[in-house]
Scaffold this active site. Structure first.
Site, PDB file in Angstrom:
ATOM      1  CB  ILE A   1     -20.738  40.972 -25.111  1.00  0.00           C
ATOM      2  CG1 ILE A   1     -22.186  40.588 -25.392  1.00  0.00           C
ATOM      3  CG2 ILE A   1     -19.870  39.725 -24.912  1.00  0.00           C
ATOM      4  CD1 ILE A   1     -22.847  39.729 -24.348  1.00  0.00           C
ATOM      5  CE  LYS A   2     -13.872  41.744 -18.405  1.00  0.00           C
ATOM      6  NZ  LYS A   2     -13.634  41.703 -16.956  1.00  0.00           N
ATOM      7  CD  GLN A   3     -15.468  35.948 -24.516  1.00  0.00           C
ATOM      8  OE1 GLN A   3     -14.661  35.586 -23.663  1.00  0.00           O
ATOM      9  NE2 GLN A   3     -16.680  35.409 -24.654  1.00  0.00           N
TER      10      GLN A   3
END
Length: 350
Positions: free
Chosen positions: A237-239
């Site tokens: 996940i990129k956040q």
């Protein structure tokens, strides 16, 4: 190395290095490490080819063998327009220089568009892992809408020799329902072909800004975006790094619990990021935070973000504009400064 990092952090050093998370404690997390694929990912339904490609990225570059990731993402030529992105350093209009920056910066992988990576794939696909970003929000449609549209197929990424595909969902946007379906189906196909998946879990809705606060960056909303992302089988996940909290309560929508704000988090950035990690199945799916826009003190800000991510239980940084909007040598130094944080064993989980 530690002394250099502390010097870069300046007055923030004690605030970040001495913090202990008391809400969601470190013992409840599945932390990054050299054995992460064996310890965590082999329990999943991912096939052997996915695991092999994921391990190959963990083994590549300066952070190889640590379980942490340093990825160069350059899709801004579409997402932010080529002029806005590359005018500060026009050499990056040429895709070769984008990939070369990732190589010289000793990154684990380079993430970019079908066109960028395809233009130089035969020269570089065997030298550094490719992550093909398959959807984008382009700014030339007028009026512009918050909508990620497919620009590439999973098969095109596979045929290029990519180890992974990346995609964005604008949670909260009017078109988010279709985007979820598009990306879920694409990720299913990527896994069938043996590639792993990275999801940019971004929020987009003008209503998420209220009374001068941008709740796109709130821990509770971005954490829930992460939770939706891992639900459609994202492997990473990129956040964005959280800067506030209380989006659900301030905007008076959705559902939450008071204990999210009174017991599980505080206002400390490491606690807020820890909540993002918790929503990634307590770290079973790795969280990489984005580096943000280029500014006046990029190395310090990048190192600060890396320290917050690592101490929260995250898996690394995916930083683009801070690196490519300056001369290549300075970009390499910035990428290496980020990597130093993950190599420094005295910087531990809070």
């Amino acid at each position: 190395m530690l002394e250099k990092i502390i010097t870069l952090l300046g007055e923030d050093a004690g605030f970040l290095m001495d913090h202990t998370c008391t809400g969601i404690k470190k013992d409840s997390l599945h932390l990054p490490g050299p054995d992460f694929v064996d310890r965590v990912m082999t329990s999943t339904d991912r096939n052997s080819n996915v695991l092999r490609n994921l391990q190959s990225v963990f083994n590549h570059g300066r952070l190889g063998g640590t379980g942490y990731l340093s990825i160069l993402p350059v899709d801004q030529g579409i997402e932010h327009s080529a002029g806005a992105s590359f005018a500060p350093n026009p050499i990056y209009f040429d895709p070769q220089n984008i990939v070369q920056l990732a190589v010289e910066g000793q990154c684990n992988a380079v993430a970019s568009t079908l066109g960028v990576l395809g233009a130089v794939s035969r020269k570089y696909a065997h030298k550094i892992p490719f992550i093909v970003k398959i959807n984008h929000n382009e700014l030339l449609s007028y009026p512009n809408a918050h909508d990620q549209k497919m620009f590439a197929s999973v098969e095109q990424a596979f045929n290029m020799g990519a180890c992974a595909v990346g995609a964005t969902i604008y949670y909260g946007s009017q078109k988010s329902g279709r985007q979820i379906l598009d990306v879920s189906q694409a990720f299913e196909r990527a896994h069938e072909l043996g590639m792993f998946t990275i999801l940019w879990c971004y929020l987009r809705n003008d209503a998420f800004k209220k009374d001068g606060t941008d709740y796109h960056l709130s821990a509770d909303l971005s954490g829930q975006a992460n939770h939706l992302g891992v639900t459609i089988a994202a492997d990473i996940i990129k956040q964005k790094l959280p800067e506030c909290n209380g989006g659900f309560t301030a905007l008076d929508f959705g559902k939450t619990d008071e204990r999210v704000y009174t017991e599980l988090t505080t206002d400390h950035p490491i606690d807020l990021t820890r909540y993002q990690v918790a929503n990634c199945y307590m770290g079973r799916i790795g969280l990489i935070n984005s580096g943000g826009a280029s500014g006046v003190d990029d190395v310090k800000e990048a190192v600060k973000t890396a320290v917050i991510n690592k101490r929260a239980g995250g898996m690394g940084l995916i930083s683009g504009r801070k690196a490519f909007q300056k001369p290549m040598g300075e970009g390499v130094e910035l990428l290496n400064a980020i990597q130093d944080v993950y190599l420094e064993q005295k910087i531990t989980i809070a």
